[in-house]
Design a protein around this motif. Structure first.
Motif, PDB file in Angstrom:
ATOM      1  N   GLY A 191     -45.566 -38.022  61.167  1.00  0.00           N
ATOM      2  CA  GLY A 191     -44.194 -38.267  60.356  1.00  0.00           C
ATOM      3  C   GLY A 191     -44.244 -38.973  59.090  1.00  0.00           C
ATOM      4  N   GLN A 192     -45.280 -40.110  58.992  1.00  0.00           N
ATOM      5  CA  GLN A 192     -45.290 -41.009  57.764  1.00  0.00           C
ATOM      6  C   GLN A 192     -46.026 -40.054  56.698  1.00  0.00           C
ATOM      7  N   ILE A 193     -46.854 -38.898  57.069  1.00  0.00           N
ATOM      8  CA  ILE A 193     -47.433 -38.510  56.086  1.00  0.00           C
ATOM      9  C   ILE A 193     -46.337 -37.898  54.812  1.00  0.00           C
ATOM     10  N   GLY A 194     -45.336 -37.517  55.267  1.00  0.00           N
ATOM     11  CA  GLY A 194     -44.218 -36.652  54.509  1.00  0.00           C
ATOM     12  C   GLY A 194     -43.883 -37.618  53.480  1.00  0.00           C
ATOM     13  N   ILE A 195     -43.709 -38.989  53.779  1.00  0.00           N
ATOM     14  CA  ILE A 195     -43.348 -40.055  53.027  1.00  0.00           C
ATOM     15  C   ILE A 195     -44.249 -40.068  51.730  1.00  0.00           C
ATOM     16  N   PHE A 196     -45.516 -40.164  52.131  1.00  0.00           N
ATOM     17  CA  PHE A 196     -46.461 -40.355  50.849  1.00  0.00           C
ATOM     18  C   PHE A 196     -46.801 -38.770  50.343  1.00  0.00           C
ATOM     19  N   VAL A 197     -46.662 -37.765  50.679  1.00  0.00           N
ATOM     20  CA  VAL A 197     -46.681 -36.478  49.789  1.00  0.00           C
ATOM     21  C   VAL A 197     -45.438 -36.666  49.073  1.00  0.00           C
ATOM     22  N   MET A 198     -44.268 -37.081  49.451  1.00  0.00           N
ATOM     23  CA  MET A 198     -43.295 -36.939  48.648  1.00  0.00           C
ATOM     24  C   MET A 198     -43.450 -37.980  47.585  1.00  0.00           C
ATOM     25  N   PHE A 199     -44.046 -39.089  47.936  1.00  0.00           N
ATOM     26  CA  PHE A 199     -44.323 -40.232  47.067  1.00  0.00           C
ATOM     27  C   PHE A 199     -45.092 -39.676  45.705  1.00  0.00           C
ATOM     28  N   ILE A 200     -46.037 -38.812  45.988  1.00  0.00           N
ATOM     29  CA  ILE A 200     -47.283 -38.290  45.102  1.00  0.00           C
ATOM     30  C   ILE A 200     -46.407 -37.390  44.178  1.00  0.00           C
ATOM     31  N   LEU A 201     -45.572 -36.521  44.871  1.00  0.00           N
ATOM     32  CA  LEU A 201     -44.588 -35.517  43.978  1.00  0.00           C
ATOM     33  C   LEU A 201     -43.799 -36.277  43.133  1.00  0.00           C
ATOM     34  N   VAL A 202     -43.222 -37.121  43.510  1.00  0.00           N
ATOM     35  CA  VAL A 202     -42.135 -37.915  42.643  1.00  0.00           C
ATOM     36  C   VAL A 202     -43.082 -38.464  41.555  1.00  0.00           C
ATOM     37  N   LEU A 203     -44.215 -39.185  41.782  1.00  0.00           N
ATOM     38  CA  LEU A 203     -45.128 -39.599  40.719  1.00  0.00           C
ATOM     39  C   LEU A 203     -45.403 -38.590  39.595  1.00  0.00           C
ATOM     40  N   LEU A 204     -45.694 -37.491  40.064  1.00  0.00           N
ATOM     41  CA  LEU A 204     -46.167 -36.454  39.220  1.00  0.00           C
ATOM     42  C   LEU A 204     -45.013 -35.909  38.317  1.00  0.00           C
ATOM     43  N   PHE A 205     -43.558 -35.856  38.864  1.00  0.00           N
ATOM     44  CA  PHE A 205     -42.731 -35.137  38.460  1.00  0.00           C
ATOM     45  C   PHE A 205     -41.534 -36.173  37.738  1.00  0.00           C
ATOM     46  N   ARG A 206     -41.476 -37.070  38.310  1.00  0.00           N
ATOM     47  CA  ARG A 206     -40.210 -37.931  37.985  1.00  0.00           C
ATOM     48  C   ARG A 206     -40.943 -39.428  38.087  1.00  0.00           C
ATOM     49  N   PRO A 207     -41.744 -39.750  37.106  1.00  0.00           N
ATOM     50  CA  PRO A 207     -42.343 -41.057  37.054  1.00  0.00           C
ATOM     51  C   PRO A 207     -41.560 -42.387  37.393  1.00  0.00           C
ATOM     52  N   SER A 208     -40.236 -42.209  36.628  1.00  0.00           N
ATOM     53  CA  SER A 208     -39.393 -43.492  36.669  1.00  0.00           C
ATOM     54  C   SER A 208     -38.378 -43.362  37.770  1.00  0.00           C
ATOM     55  N   GLY A 209     -39.011 -42.772  38.845  1.00  0.00           N
ATOM     56  CA  GLY A 209     -38.039 -42.876  40.090  1.00  0.00           C
ATOM     57  C   GLY A 209     -36.888 -41.876  40.107  1.00  0.00           C
ATOM     58  N   LEU A 210     -36.524 -41.344  41.482  1.00  0.00           N
ATOM     59  CA  LEU A 210     -35.400 -40.443  41.755  1.00  0.00           C
ATOM     60  C   LEU A 210     -34.085 -41.155  41.130  1.00  0.00           C
ATOM     61  N   PHE A 211     -33.776 -42.325  41.098  1.00  0.00           N
ATOM     62  CA  PHE A 211     -32.584 -42.872  40.693  1.00  0.00           C
ATOM     63  C   PHE A 211     -32.637 -43.916  39.713  1.00  0.00           C
ATOM     64  N   GLY A 212     -34.075 -44.187  39.127  1.00  0.00           N
ATOM     65  CA  GLY A 212     -34.090 -45.071  38.034  1.00  0.00           C
ATOM     66  C   GLY A 212     -33.683 -44.748  36.743  1.00  0.00           C
ATOM     67  N   GLU A 213     -33.495 -45.753  35.784  1.00  0.00           N
ATOM     68  CA  GLU A 213     -33.037 -45.432  34.698  1.00  0.00           C
ATOM     69  C   GLU A 213     -34.541 -44.879  33.804  1.00  0.00           C
ATOM     70  N   ARG A 214     -34.345 -44.108  32.952  1.00  0.00           N
ATOM     71  CA  ARG A 214     -35.483 -43.725  32.038  1.00  0.00           C
ATOM     72  C   ARG A 214     -35.907 -45.058  31.287  1.00  0.00           C
ATOM     73  N   ALA A 215     -37.294 -45.200  31.308  1.00  0.00           N
ATOM     74  CA  ALA A 215     -37.516 -46.275  30.452  1.00  0.00           C
ATOM     75  C   ALA A 215     -37.309 -46.190  28.908  1.00  0.00           C
TER      76      ALA A 215
END
Lengths: 237, 290
Positions: free
Chosen positions: B266-290
């Motif tokens: 189950g927890q693998i999904g979290i970290f796969v998604m985490f890596i995808l977010v870091l690759l494609f939206r490094p400021s976070g899903l809901f974060g302000e753009r830097a």
């Protein structure tokens, strides 16, 4: 002669091992407008930051209203009525104009906020119009007025204005200096730190010129304005 | 395709788990947003809170939900004191020092717990631990439903406090513009400590919500903090709403990956998604753009 309202004597400070202020002394009397002039990098902002407690002094004394303040926290210095409006405005961009002003009165009783706000709006009518606007969306001139307005909310007895005209158009600079006169007319002592020499000396009664961390010229505003050394040597003009 | 009979309960259970993650992340992101430091002691403090809730029950017979009412203020005080009298003074204004000080605190707290209580895993027995409520076709464990409700209430309370109280406004002011706040008369050292205290109080509540269904040992907090770190990054560093939404989202992702990949993955999904977010939206899903 009575003790000055604000006195800085033989102040030394700096960053790391680099000394910026090398023994600065100056005084402000109650209700007096004093200009501190000097070109970039002569220690003007460092002087302000040390007076307001953001930077520690290495040596020397700072007294405000008879009390030594060189070891006090910035928040206690604000509570004593010595307010520093910093260079670059430093307003809270994510909050409304009104919230910015109210935070200026953070150390004071809540009941004092409305009268203080009304006084600020009296001086800066444009801030009243923009009360509920996010401060970050104001124009540069309006942000500068907000920064000064926030300083006034603390009910200052002495206000340090650090480069208030920086980045403003000539027309706005005119307006700003008119407002500074209004504030001075209310009996608030001002330490006006500026690069805008001519206009500062018109408002101020006395002035100091800083160069390389030392006071190199002091006297009445007229005397400084007419000093042949002023422009040539110290302001690089 | 799996039918809705399984999907809906998986979604609801994911949200319940996610709420607890969100509360851990809320404390972490609050501290990051205001002090601009990553608190490496967060996991150890959660473990300490778990032990506090455990012994409040074992020795004094206090129900964990009641214990939350006094453990939250107690841990607020502990967090306040840690920041004001240990982390702040030891840091001398250097962020990298703070990092090391919180790391050192984590090592000290964990080893003190290990020394005092050994590595044994403990649980408590509560009469309601296995009660379930039926919502639609889903059976949900009562402690998880309670946890969800409490976390949503705390997030709402915190949101209102940040917007409408003087201290809340001062915290936001310090977060965005420290020098301006200092020169407005706000005591920054105090606000830092209050923020750290709030973050630590979140952990005390988390511990009380977890203890009815969770085991404890001197490393129990770390599993949550690792996930909380990913939530903080997903939600946008320093964003309170981001931590909340990110926490719920991660809970659901974990639940669904458990469903499709098997419980242990189950927890693998979290970290796969985490890596995808870091690759494609490094400021976070809901974060302000830097």
């Amino acid at each position: 002669m009575p003790e000055p309202f604000l006195s800085v004597s033989e102040l030394h400070t700096g960053y790391g091992v680099t000394e910026i202020l090398r023994g600065v002394s100056l005084a402000v009397q109650p209700g007096e407008v004093v200009a501190v002039l000097g070109s970039n990098g002569t220690g003007k902002s460092t002087l302000n930051r040390t007076i307001s407690g953001v930077m520690r002094s290495w040596r020397g004394a700072i007294r405000f209203d008879g009390v030594p303040i060189e070891r006090k926290k910035p928040s206690d210095i604000v509570a004593a009525g010595l307010i520093h409006v910093p260079e670059g405005r430093r307003i809270f961009p994510n909050m409304t104009v009104r919230e910015n002003l109210d935070l200026g009165a953070y150390r004071r009783n809540r009941t004092r906020r409305t009268p203080s706000r009304d006084r600020v709006f009296g001086i800066f009518p444009r801030l009243a119009e923009r009360q509920s606007q996010q401060a970050g969306t104001l124009s540069g001139g309006e942000q500068q007025m907000l920064a000064i307005g926030r300083g006034l909310m603390a009910d200052p007895r002495l206000l340090i204005l650090d480069e208030p005209s920086l980045g403003l158009s000539p027309l706005l600079v005119e307006e700003l200096f008119a407002l500074i006169r209004t504030i001075a007319a209310q009996g608030i002592a001002l330490l006006l730190v500026e690069q805008n020499v001519a206009q500062s000396l018109e408002v101020a009664q006395r002035g100091y010129v800083l160069d390389n961390g030392r006071v190199v010229l002091e006297g009445s505003a007229d005397a400084i304005g007419n000093d042949p050394n002023l422009k040539r040597t110290y302001l690089g003009m | 395709m799996v039918s809705s009979v399984i999907l809906v309960p998986a979604l609801l259970n994911g949200l319940m788990t996610g709420a607890v993650y969100a509360l851990v992340a809320l404390g972490l992101t609050l501290i990051y947003g205001v002090l601009h430091i990553i608190n490496f002691a967060h996991g150890a403090l959660l473990t300490a809170a778990l032990f506090a809730a455990f012994f409040a029950n074992k020795l004094l017979g206090i129900d964990p939900y009641v214990a939350a009412l006094f453990l939250a203020p107690l841990f607020f005080g502990i967090g306040y004191a840690l920041q004001r009298f240990v982390i702040g003074p030891a840091a001398h204004g250097e962020d990298r020092n703070i990092l090391l000080v919180t790391l050192g605190l984590a090592v000290m707290i964990e080893n003190a717990l290990l020394y005092a209580f050994r590595a044994d895993t403990r649980t408590i027995n509560l009469s309601y631990a296995f009660d379930v409520v039926e919502i639609g076709n889903s059976f949900l464990a009562v402690p998880r439903v309670v946890a969800f409700g409490v976390v949503v209430a705390i997030a709402a309370l915190l949101w209102f406090a940040m917007r409408w109280t003087d201290t809340g406004k001062a915290i936001r002011a310090v977060a965005k513009e420290k020098l301006g706040a200092e020169l407005s008369g706000i005591n920054v050292a105090h606000i830092y400590a209050v923020t750290f205290g709030l973050g630590t109080a979140c952990l005390a509540v988390t511990a009380c919500l977890l203890i009815p269904t969770y085991y404890i040992n001197p490393h129990a907090g770390n599993a949550f903090v690792l996930i909380a770190f990913t939530i903080v990054v997903l939600g946008g560093m320093g964003s309170v709403a981001g931590a909340m939404l990110g926490g719920l989202f991660v809970g659901v992702v974990e639940s669904f990956s458990g469903l499709y990949l098997g419980e242990s993955l189950g927890q693998i999904g979290i970290f796969v998604m985490f890596i995808l977010v870091l690759l494609f939206r490094p400021s976070g899903l809901f974060g302000e753009r830097a």
